[in-house]
Design an enzyme around this catalytic site. Sequence first.
Site, short mmCIF file in Angstrom:
data_model
loop_
_atom_site.label_atom_id
_atom_site.label_comp_id
_atom_site.label_asym_id
_atom_site.label_seq_id
_atom_site.Cartn_x
_atom_site.Cartn_y
_atom_site.Cartn_z
N SER A 146 0.70 -1.23 0.12
CA SER A 146 0.04 -0.02 -0.10
C SER A 146 0.86 1.41 0.00
O SER A 146 0.41 2.44 -0.49
CB SER A 146 -0.86 0.10 1.19
OG SER A 146 -0.20 -0.07 2.29
N HIS A 201 -5.44 -4.29 -1.77
CA HIS A 201 -5.39 -3.14 -2.60
C HIS A 201 -5.49 -3.68 -3.97
O HIS A 201 -5.62 -2.96 -5.08
CB HIS A 201 -4.36 -2.32 -2.47
CG HIS A 201 -4.31 -1.45 -1.50
ND1 HIS A 201 -5.18 0.04 -1.53
CD2 HIS A 201 -3.78 -1.48 -0.12
CE1 HIS A 201 -5.02 0.62 -0.30
NE2 HIS A 201 -4.30 -0.26 0.56
N LYS A 248 -12.27 -1.19 0.58
CA LYS A 248 -11.53 -0.34 -0.52
C LYS A 248 -12.34 -0.49 -1.87
O LYS A 248 -13.29 0.52 -1.67
CB LYS A 248 -10.00 -1.04 -0.53
CG LYS A 248 -9.40 -0.72 0.92
CD LYS A 248 -7.88 -1.09 0.74
CE LYS A 248 -7.40 -0.38 2.06
NZ LYS A 248 -6.84 -1.44 3.06
C1 LIG Z 1 -6.58 -1.71 4.23
C2 LIG Z 1 -5.73 -3.03 4.47
C3 LIG Z 1 -6.18 -4.09 5.39
C4 LIG Z 1 -7.27 -3.91 6.53
O1 LIG Z 1 -8.43 -4.03 5.72
P1 LIG Z 1 -9.89 -3.32 6.60
O2 LIG Z 1 -10.92 -3.83 5.97
O3 LIG Z 1 -9.94 -1.89 6.35
O4 LIG Z 1 -9.65 -3.73 7.86
C5 LIG Z 1 -5.53 -5.24 5.48
N1 LIG Z 1 -4.47 -5.56 5.01
C6 LIG Z 1 -4.12 -4.40 3.68
C7 LIG Z 1 -2.73 -4.80 2.91
C8 LIG Z 1 -4.44 -3.48 3.51
O5 LIG Z 1 -4.28 -2.40 2.71
#
Ligand SMILES: *Cc1c(COP(=O)(O)O)cnc(C)c1O
Length: 400
Positions: free
Chosen positions: A188, A216, A248
Amino acid sequence: MTIGREPIEYLGDEYERLKEEGLTWEPRELQGPSEPTSLVEGRQVIVLCSNNYLNLSTHPRVVDAMIAATEKYGAGAGSDRSIAGDMSLHRALDRRLAEFKGAPASLTFQTGYMTNQGIVSQLAGAGDLYVSDELNHGSIIDGIRLTKADKAIYRHKDVDDLARIMEEAETHQPTYEHIWIVTDGVFSMDGDLAPLPQIAEIAAEHGAGVYVDDAHGEGVLGEGGRGIVNHFGLTRDQVHAEMGTFSKAFGIVGGHISGSEELINFSMNKARTWLLSGALPPGVAAATVAAIDVMTENPERVERVWDNRAYFLDKMKELGFDTGHSETPIVPIMCGDSKTAKELADFVWQEGIYVLPIVYPMVARDKARIRVQLCSEHTTDQLDTAVQAFRKGGEQLALI
Ligand SMILES: *Cc1c(COP(=O)(O)O)cnc(C)c1O
């Protein structure tokens, strides 16, 4: 006798220390919906820091589904799924998602964080080994910390380092019972991709499991946004667990694990975050099914994210910006030190662009950056405005 310091006092001191070191996190207040432009702290700005890649959070079908399900089933599920809150809507979402992912089965959780923490903490234990990319998400790191398994960290995306660790693991005494390789699919902070086919190959040579976090990647990678396993054309025998989030590209909230029936049955019965925490509200489950439907029926949204990404990236490169190792709609604008990144973010904010500086300790001290995230519904005009703001800021700060 008392031990240590008075609790409230030490919390206050700790906060002051963070403030002094410039490590406090102060999010801006969003006063409108998450859309390509929105009202943020009294200003109408172009939003370039949202994970809402396909702008589904405000899609009428998604919103309508949430309202209809809420009217019919209420605001909350009333219980954990494992106790008395496993509604038809949750099961419908599990099935719809598995179909979308092309996996035998899926299980949905309340968040992606809870999915990783709940499952990673159970897949391996004493006598097992986790092999993890050094830049993996905190929820994976926390999950591993909850186990008694050994852990080995390989250099970011470095398959030679991974292969070396796996060779060494073969000779470990006593012999490891299970080994899992865990990686983010899209990282990310840099927007780069895990070398998943090579990871799967190395895993297969050693009989290890592969767990990928596609947070992502979903909605962005693969046919119609089906994610990283689809993108690389891998099978469920090669990648054993594909985790994701609904917060996301799906534009809502929630998490999931997808893979074999065996993995799903295991997760349902072992993941404490699933077993011991309240179920997603029915409106969320219904809205997520609608978001998957919209994604499936409108693959052009996924194409538009990539078009916007290519447009923005080309313009920024032409101007001479260092855009790091981006391979996805996450485009870092490398700034060097934290101060420069914060100044650039403030400069473009004054020009009506909302982006986040990513600074130490989220990234190394000399790798501070602005993280730009492109969405499907950004217009060319909006992107041009953003590029011009970055040009002015970049010139002022001598970045270009
Ligand atoms: C955003 C994210 C998460 C967490 O997801 P949520 O549903 O927002 O708790 C886990 N792993 C990665 C790589 C992320 O970017």
